[in-house]
Design an enzyme around this catalytic site. Sequence first.
Site, PDB file in Angstrom:
ATOM      1  N   CYS A   2       1.974 -22.646 -26.874  1.00 56.51           N
ATOM      2  CA  CYS A   2       2.053 -22.633 -25.419  1.00 56.51           C
ATOM      3  C   CYS A   2       3.378 -22.043 -24.954  1.00 56.51           C
ATOM      4  CB  CYS A   2       1.954 -24.045 -24.869  1.00 56.51           C
ATOM      5  SG  CYS A   2       0.462 -24.891 -25.358  1.00 56.51           S
ATOM      6  N   ARG A  27       3.413 -15.008 -28.129  1.00 58.17           N
ATOM      7  CA  ARG A  27       3.503 -16.291 -28.817  1.00 58.17           C
ATOM      8  C   ARG A  27       2.137 -16.803 -29.263  1.00 58.17           C
ATOM      9  NH1 ARG A  27       8.250 -19.342 -27.453  1.00 58.17           N
ATOM     10  NH2 ARG A  27       7.081 -21.276 -27.486  1.00 58.17           N
ATOM     11  N   TRP A  74      -2.137 -22.694 -25.856  1.00 57.20           N
ATOM     12  CA  TRP A  74      -2.708 -22.532 -27.198  1.00 57.20           C
ATOM     13  C   TRP A  74      -3.368 -23.874 -27.505  1.00 57.20           C
ATOM     14  CZ3 TRP A  74      -1.894 -24.578 -32.196  1.00 57.20           C
ATOM     15  CH2 TRP A  74      -2.376 -23.791 -33.251  1.00 57.20           C
ATOM     16  N   ASN A  99       4.348 -27.845 -23.033  1.00 58.56           N
ATOM     17  CA  ASN A  99       4.233 -27.291 -24.382  1.00 58.56           C
ATOM     18  C   ASN A  99       4.590 -28.420 -25.338  1.00 58.56           C
ATOM     19  OD1 ASN A  99       4.504 -25.921 -26.808  1.00 58.56           O
ATOM     20  ND2 ASN A  99       6.398 -24.877 -26.224  1.00 58.56           N
ATOM     21  N   GLY A 100       3.737 -28.653 -26.342  1.00 63.22           N
ATOM     22  CA  GLY A 100       4.013 -29.718 -27.306  1.00 63.22           C
ATOM     23  C   GLY A 100       2.788 -30.602 -27.465  1.00 63.22           C
ATOM     24  N   GLU A 481       2.420 -12.970 -49.757  1.00 58.36           N
ATOM     25  CA  GLU A 481       2.738 -12.463 -48.423  1.00 58.36           C
ATOM     26  C   GLU A 481       1.758 -11.347 -48.026  1.00 58.36           C
ATOM     27  OE1 GLU A 481       4.255 -13.354 -45.961  1.00 58.36           O
ATOM     28  OE2 GLU A 481       4.617 -11.550 -44.778  1.00 58.36           O
ATOM     29  N   LYS A 485      -0.730 -11.474 -44.790  1.00 57.55           N
ATOM     30  CA  LYS A 485      -0.765 -10.423 -43.745  1.00 57.55           C
ATOM     31  C   LYS A 485      -2.190  -9.949 -43.532  1.00 57.55           C
ATOM     32  CE  LYS A 485       2.222 -10.779 -42.199  1.00 57.55           C
ATOM     33  NZ  LYS A 485       3.433 -11.509 -42.528  1.00 57.55           N
ATOM     34  N   GLU A 488      -4.268 -12.642 -41.764  1.00 59.27           N
ATOM     35  CA  GLU A 488      -3.847 -12.880 -40.380  1.00 59.27           C
ATOM     36  C   GLU A 488      -4.404 -11.860 -39.406  1.00 59.27           C
ATOM     37  OE1 GLU A 488       0.457 -14.549 -39.518  1.00 59.27           O
ATOM     38  OE2 GLU A 488       0.561 -12.934 -40.956  1.00 59.27           O
ATOM     39  N   HIS A 504      -7.565 -17.787 -65.985  1.00 58.24           N
ATOM     40  CA  HIS A 504      -7.758 -19.237 -65.904  1.00 58.24           C
ATOM     41  C   HIS A 504      -8.684 -19.620 -64.757  1.00 58.24           C
ATOM     42  CE1 HIS A 504      -4.820 -19.831 -69.022  1.00 58.24           C
ATOM     43  NE2 HIS A 504      -3.965 -19.064 -68.359  1.00 58.24           N
ATOM     44  N   LYS A 603       2.863 -17.174 -32.399  1.00 61.17           N
ATOM     45  CA  LYS A 603       4.077 -16.607 -32.980  1.00 61.17           C
ATOM     46  C   LYS A 603       5.067 -17.705 -33.342  1.00 61.17           C
ATOM     47  CE  LYS A 603       6.913 -13.392 -34.176  1.00 61.17           C
ATOM     48  NZ  LYS A 603       6.618 -12.809 -35.500  1.00 61.17           N
TER      49      LYS A 603
HETATM   50  C1  AGP Z   1       3.759 -14.857 -40.473  1.00 64.00           C
HETATM   51  O1  AGP Z   1       3.128 -13.637 -40.326  1.00 64.00           O
HETATM   52  C2  AGP Z   1       3.298 -15.928 -39.601  1.00 64.00           C
HETATM   53  N1  AGP Z   1       3.413 -15.542 -38.249  1.00 64.00           N
HETATM   54  C3  AGP Z   1       3.743 -17.337 -39.952  1.00 64.00           C
HETATM   55  O2  AGP Z   1       3.352 -17.622 -41.248  1.00 64.00           O
HETATM   56  C4  AGP Z   1       5.235 -17.686 -39.774  1.00 64.00           C
HETATM   57  O3  AGP Z   1       6.000 -17.081 -40.756  1.00 64.00           O
HETATM   58  C5  AGP Z   1       5.393 -19.219 -39.828  1.00 64.00           C
HETATM   59  O4  AGP Z   1       4.682 -19.783 -38.765  1.00 64.00           O
HETATM   60  C6  AGP Z   1       6.829 -19.662 -39.792  1.00 64.00           C
HETATM   61  O5  AGP Z   1       7.471 -19.218 -38.639  1.00 64.00           O
HETATM   62  P1  AGP Z   1       9.050 -19.173 -38.549  1.00 64.00           P
HETATM   63  O6  AGP Z   1       9.524 -18.188 -39.541  1.00 64.00           O
HETATM   64  O7  AGP Z   1       9.314 -18.757 -37.133  1.00 64.00           O
HETATM   65  O8  AGP Z   1       9.545 -20.556 -38.831  1.00 64.00           O
END
Ligand code: AGP
Length: 608
Positions: A2, A27, A74, A99-100, A481, A485, A488, A504, A603
């Site tokens: 949010c 975000r 969100w 937000n929260g 990673e 990506k 996501e 395995h 984000k």
């Molecule tokens: C990465 O592409 C993501 N957006 C996510 O995994 C992110 O790295 C994670 O939420 C941690 O965020 P931060 O680095 O702002 O703590």
Amino acid sequence: MCGIVGVIACRNVSKILIEGLSRLEYRGYDSSGIAINNEDGVYSHRAVGKVQALKDKFEAYPLDGKIGIAHTRWATHGKPTEANAHPHFSGDDLALVHNGIIENHEPLRRELKAKGYEFKSETDTEVIVHLIHDAMKSQPDLLKAVQASLAKLEGAFAIGVVQKDDNERFIAARKGSPLVVGVGIEENFVASDQLALLHVTDQFIFLEEGDVVELSRDQVTIYDAKGEPQERPISVFNHNIDATDKGEYRHYMMKEIYEQPKVIAACLDGRISETKVLTSCFGADSGFLKEVENIHIVACGTSYHAGMVAKYWIEDLAGLPCTVEVASEYRYRKVAVPKNTLFLTLSQSGETADTLAALRMAKELGYLTTLAICNVPSSTLVRESALTLLTNAGAEIGVASTKAFTTQLTALLITSIAIAVENGLSAEKEKELVQAMRSLPAYVDLALKEDAHIKNVADRFANKHNALFLGRGTMFPIALEGSLKLKEISYIHAEAYPAGELKHGPLALVDENMPIIALVPHNDMLDKLKSNLQEVAARGGELYVFADKDTDLHSEENIIFTEVPKVDSILEPIVHTIPLQLLSYHVAVVKGTDVDQPRNLAKSVTVE
Ligand code: AGP
């Protein structure tokens, strides 16, 4: 997550609020809303989907006023519907954005219902606005009613609240969720982050945990958690303002991928000389480097993957034990802390709720000290950590982290070498590593030159439903990673394994429909990795190999080869990340997904 924007001004605030929401879109959110307070009362628009849907409502039914609060939601409690979108109202008197997460919303809701309050949404937020309304029955001053109500909330919040008939102020507060005050001339603001307000101010006040703030046109009055008035310093924003401009690029993600040579150079700047790591980059208190005997790294998502790479570096170069853990696990277990352990957090945003909670817990556990490697200088993580090493990547807007990751790795390499120097790393080896690092921006630039080729590879890849990423050593976290990506932004199911684990279990998945992405630098593990690839080829799997020329691998039947520059092995994880970012990006573009704001993701993950 949010996002909140709030404004009090001498002019109509609706355009400021909408622009603020657009700037918070990155975000992640699924609905939005605005409440405007004017002489006639508090009026609102809410809409599901993009901020554009809200703009359309404003165009059809304009709302004018000089005080307003706005929100991107969100969804956590209740689906993304108009009824659940903020602002939430208590009668027509009060409107609130939040937000929260309010953890005790259920008992509060029961209490308020028993008092006759009617709930119109499924959100936890609605209890806050009714609670304030209820408090105003015995305490008619909005500020005092907010302070009394917040004391009853458990969980995390940042809020903004406006009151009908009060055209001289609005109230905001934070505890556990980010909120910054923007200071203007005869107008003042709040927002979840500075980017939301850069069109109206560059002067900011960062609120502390538990702060409640009263904003009028010419004054910002801050009260701490005990209700005592506090002066907090004003900082001037110094990020490059065009962070919110895509420039020549179609998506922020691509712009940020291409910024990497520049921001990695910025991360190295002033931290290494021709021959050494400059320990002054850790601030005046770099004495911990001599004392540290263990390292605990805690982070989430992409930042966690950076931590996994650092484990290899620290144990290899410094010979010190290093554990890496996701913050959401760390914070809920009993942790044994060996003597002289450094607690190291990694975060792009510095506002990730789990990482912050882990840091707060760690501060009670007798660590040697706390170090944050972070991209946002004004973030809560930076402010609450004893030591900081900023990654200097500039604002990252794309939800999928790219330049933030490679600069985290760069900062971690600096840290690893600095610790290693105190643990017997020779001056000669330090010089060799530092010189390799100096060439890093140029190699990242070279890796980007494969973009056109990777775009073609992506065309072939985009119809796949699953993918398996393989790597060994530091390439294993890079495989993780790469798979994150791809998941996501292209929504292709992807997993990553250390290549030696294939037989395995995951080998059972391999057939002609399973693309295998193999990361194959020319290092000590090359022959072992080639054997793993044989296992795949023997089962008809299609191999996408990312390797340097010295590996003697090339395109052939069932192998699609992409060249990655040959670099010093210490740089391999950073340089090998680049083609995987490009692959995910181009696959997502072919699939037509929302690259910068992928579905369901945020984000800055400011709730648990
Ligand atoms: C990465 O592409 C993501 N957006 C996510 O995994 C992110 O790295 C994670 O939420 C941690 O965020 P931060 O680095 O702002 O703590």
